[in-house]
Design an enzyme around this catalytic site. Structure first.
Site, PDB file in Angstrom:
ATOM      1  N   LYS A 112       0.817  -1.218   0.000  1.00 51.26           N
ATOM      2  CA  LYS A 112       0.000   0.000   0.000  1.00 51.26           C
ATOM      3  C   LYS A 112       0.849   1.266   0.000  1.00 51.26           C
ATOM      4  O   LYS A 112       0.442   2.279  -0.558  1.00 51.26           O
ATOM      5  CB  LYS A 112      -0.952   0.021   1.204  1.00 51.26           C
ATOM      6  CG  LYS A 112      -2.101  -0.964   1.067  1.00 51.26           C
ATOM      7  CD  LYS A 112      -3.189  -0.671   2.090  1.00 51.26           C
ATOM      8  CE  LYS A 112      -4.342  -1.642   1.953  1.00 51.26           C
ATOM      9  NZ  LYS A 112      -5.350  -1.443   3.017  1.00 51.26           N
ATOM     10  N   LYS A 195      -5.304 -11.423  -7.536  1.00 49.11           N
ATOM     11  CA  LYS A 195      -6.588 -11.593  -6.846  1.00 49.11           C
ATOM     12  C   LYS A 195      -7.599 -10.540  -7.307  1.00 49.11           C
ATOM     13  O   LYS A 195      -7.222  -9.433  -7.690  1.00 49.11           O
ATOM     14  CB  LYS A 195      -6.406 -11.598  -5.331  1.00 49.11           C
ATOM     15  CG  LYS A 195      -6.147 -10.273  -4.698  1.00 49.11           C
ATOM     16  CD  LYS A 195      -6.258 -10.379  -3.169  1.00 49.11           C
ATOM     17  CE  LYS A 195      -6.190  -8.968  -2.602  1.00 49.11           C
ATOM     18  NZ  LYS A 195      -6.417  -8.854  -1.191  1.00 49.11           N
ATOM     19  N   LYS A 198     -10.782  -4.513  -5.452  1.00 47.36           N
ATOM     20  CA  LYS A 198     -11.495  -3.276  -5.747  1.00 47.36           C
ATOM     21  C   LYS A 198     -10.544  -2.243  -6.339  1.00 47.36           C
ATOM     22  O   LYS A 198     -10.990  -1.266  -6.923  1.00 47.36           O
ATOM     23  CB  LYS A 198     -12.155  -2.739  -4.485  1.00 47.36           C
ATOM     24  CG  LYS A 198     -11.183  -2.382  -3.383  1.00 47.36           C
ATOM     25  CD  LYS A 198     -11.911  -2.072  -2.103  1.00 47.36           C
ATOM     26  CE  LYS A 198     -10.971  -2.181  -0.916  1.00 47.36           C
ATOM     27  NZ  LYS A 198     -11.670  -2.483   0.319  1.00 47.36           N
TER      28      LYS A 198
HETATM   29  P1  AMP Z   1     -10.823  -5.763   1.412  1.00 47.53           P
HETATM   30  O1  AMP Z   1     -11.798  -5.546   0.307  1.00 47.53           O
HETATM   31  O2  AMP Z   1      -9.432  -5.966   0.889  1.00 47.53           O
HETATM   32  O3  AMP Z   1     -10.947  -4.762   2.522  1.00 47.53           O
HETATM   33  O4  AMP Z   1     -11.192  -7.178   2.060  1.00 47.53           O
HETATM   34  C1  AMP Z   1     -12.349  -7.431   2.791  1.00 47.53           C
HETATM   35  C2  AMP Z   1     -12.437  -8.913   3.077  1.00 47.53           C
HETATM   36  O5  AMP Z   1     -12.600  -9.650   1.857  1.00 47.53           O
HETATM   37  C3  AMP Z   1     -11.191  -9.516   3.740  1.00 47.53           C
HETATM   38  O6  AMP Z   1     -11.559 -10.533   4.645  1.00 47.53           O
HETATM   39  C4  AMP Z   1     -10.422 -10.103   2.588  1.00 47.53           C
HETATM   40  O7  AMP Z   1      -9.590 -11.169   2.978  1.00 47.53           O
HETATM   41  C5  AMP Z   1     -11.548 -10.591   1.676  1.00 47.53           C
HETATM   42  N1  AMP Z   1     -11.140 -10.571   0.268  1.00 47.53           N
HETATM   43  C6  AMP Z   1     -10.777  -9.472  -0.461  1.00 47.53           C
HETATM   44  N2  AMP Z   1     -10.478  -9.808  -1.734  1.00 47.53           N
HETATM   45  C7  AMP Z   1     -10.640 -11.150  -1.829  1.00 47.53           C
HETATM   46  C8  AMP Z   1     -10.497 -12.107  -2.890  1.00 47.53           C
HETATM   47  N3  AMP Z   1     -10.130 -11.746  -4.128  1.00 47.53           N
HETATM   48  N4  AMP Z   1     -10.764 -13.414  -2.606  1.00 47.53           N
HETATM   49  C9  AMP Z   1     -11.158 -13.800  -1.370  1.00 47.53           C
HETATM   50  N5  AMP Z   1     -11.304 -12.959  -0.326  1.00 47.53           N
HETATM   51  C10 AMP Z   1     -11.064 -11.649  -0.534  1.00 47.53           C
END
Ligand code: AMP
Ligand code: TRP
Length: 333
Positions: A112, A195, A198
Site C-alpha cells: 500500500k 486476486k 477493488k
Molecule cells: P478488502 O476488500 O481488501 O478490505 O477485504 C475485505 C475482506 O474480503 C477480507 O476478509 C479479505 O480477505 C476478503 N477478500 C478481499 N479480496 C478477496 C479475494 N479476491 N478473494 C477472497 N477474499 C477476498
C-alpha cells in the site's frame, strides 16, 4: 473460553465477489453458530486519504451491503469502528506492545505504501496493530477473513501473546483465523494469477455485488480462459489459473466442491461452462443487489442499525478494557 467471532471490512469501494465468497458469506453462516461482532472499519480507512463526505456515505453503503448479504442485526452485532472508543484506546496500548521489527515485515504495508514509503501515514504503518485491537477488545477467538489477512492475524496473535507474557496475565485469547470455503482467494477475471480486487483499474476484472444481470453475464463471457475444455479430474486444473478460478467460483456459489463441478462439466468447453456460471452468479447476486438498493434508499434505518450495534459492542468491550487498564497500571476511577 467462549467462542466469539470478530471480523472487519473497510468502507472503501463496493463489495465484489471476492469479498462476498472469501469473507462475507462466512460471516453470514457464522452468525447462526456463535456470538458475532462485525465492524465497518472507518478508522482503518483513513490510513489512506478519504474525502470526509465520501467516507460517511461509504460507511453507510458498506453497512447496507452487509445487511443485504444476509447479516442479521437481530443476531450479529454490526457497527462502525469509530463509534466505539475502545478500538483507539486499545490500539495505543498495543502500539506499545508490538515491536517495530514485527511491523517492518508486514507485506500489506509495503504494497500500500508503494515506492514512497517515507510519505506513507504513520497510521498505515500501525494498521495491523489497530486490527489486533479490533479483535482483542472483544477477546474474540475466531476471525473469518480471506487468505490475504493471514499475516495480520499472526501479528494479532503475537501481540496478544506478548501482552499476556509481559503482564503475566491470561487476558487475551489467541485469535484463530478462519479461512474456509472453496473460494478463499477469488482471482481476477482478466488474470488468474492476480486476486480480484477493488483497486484493479479494470472493472471487467471483478464482479461487483451491485452489477446487474447484463454486466455479470458480459464479464463472465469476456473472462480470460484457455482454449482447453474442462478436465476430467481436479488435477487437470493445475497450471490453468483462470479455469481453476472459474470452477472455484462456481463451486462456492453452488455450495458444492470443485471436484463436484469438474465431475459435472468434465470435457465441456467454456462455451458451455460460462453461460452456466453466469446464470448461477446472476441467480445468487440479484436478490442481494435488490436488497442493497432498497437499503440505500433508507439511510436512517442503516444508521440506526449501526448505532444500536455500537451500543451492544461497547457492552462487550467495556469490561475487557477495564481489565486492560487495570493490568497496564493506568490510574482511573
Ligand atoms: P478488502 O476488500 O481488501 O478490505 O477485504 C475485505 C475482506 O474480503 C477480507 O476478509 C479479505 O480477505 C476478503 N477478500 C478481499 N479480496 C478477496 C479475494 N479476491 N478473494 C477472497 N477474499 C477476498
Ligand atoms: N484489514 C482487514 C482487511 O483489509 C479489515 C479488518 C480490520 C479486519 N480490522 C479487522 C479483519 C479485524 C478482521 C479482523 O480486510
Amino acid at each position: 473460553m467462549t467462542k466469539r467471532v470478530f471480523s472487519g471490512i473497510q468502507p472503501t469501494g463496493n463489495l465484489h465477489l471476492g469479498n462476498y465468497l472469501g469473507a462475507i458469506r462466512n460471516w453470514e453462516q457464522m452468525q447462526h453458530e456463535a456470538e458475532c461482532v462485525f465492524c465497518v472499519v472507518d478508522m482503518h480507512a483513513i490510513t489512506l486519504w478519504q474525502e470526509p463526505a465520501a467516507l460517511r456515505a461509504q460507511t453507510r453503503e458498506m453497512a447496507a451491503a452487509l445487511l443485504a448479504a444476509g447479516i442479521d442485526p437481530a443476531k450479529a452485532i454490526l457497527f462502525n469502528q469509530s463509534q466505539v472508543t475502545a478500538h483507539a484506546e486499545l490500539a495505543w496500548i498495543l502500539n506499545c506492545v508490538a515491536r517495530v521489527g514485527w511491523l517492518n515485515r508486514m507485506t500489506q504495508f509495503k504494497d500500500k505504501a508503494g515506492k514512497d514509503r517515507e510519505g506513507a501515514s504513520v497510521g498505515l504503518y500501525t494498521y495491523p496493530v489497530l486490527q489486533a485491537a479490533d479483535i482483542l477488545a472483544y477477546a474474540a477467538t475466531h476471525v473469518p477473513v480471506g487468505e490475504d489477512q493471514k499475516q495480520h492475524l499472526e501479528l494479532a496473535r503475537d501481540v496478544a501473546q506478548k501482552f499476556n507474557n509481559d503482564f503475566g496475565v491470561e487476558l487475551f485469547p489467541l485469535p484463530e483465523p478462519v479461512i474456509q470455503g472453496p473460494a478463499t482467494r477469488v482471482m481476477s477475471l482478466r488474470d488468474g494469477t492476480k486476486k480480484m480486487s477493488k483497486s484493479d483499474a479494470s472493472d471487467m476484472s471483478r464482479i461487483n455485488l451491485t452489477d446487474d444481470a447484463d454486466a455479470i453475464t458480459a464479464k463472465i463471457k469476456k473472462a480470460k480462459t484457455d482454449p482447453e475444455p474442462l478436465p476430467e479430474t481436479l488435477e487437470g486444473l493445475k497450471g490453468r489459473p483462470e479455469a481453476e478460478n472459474l470452477v472455484g467460483i462456481y463451486a462456492a456459489l453452488a455450495g458444492t466442491s470443485a471436484a463436484a463441478v469438474i465431475a459435472e462439466f468434465a470435457g465441456k468447453g467454456f462455451g458451455a461452462f460460462k453461460p452456466a456460471l453466469a446464470e448461477l452468479t446472476v441467480a445468487k447476486l440479484e436478490p442481494i443487489a435488490a436488497e442493497f438498493r432498497r437499503l440505500l434508499a433508507d439511510p436512517a434505518y442503516v444508521e440506526d442499525v449501526l448505532h444500536r450495534g455500537a451500543d451492544r459492542a461497547r457492552a462487550i468491550a467495556d469490561p475487557i478494557m477495564a481489565r486492560v487498564f487495570e493490568t497496564v497500571g493506568f490510574l482511573r476511577r
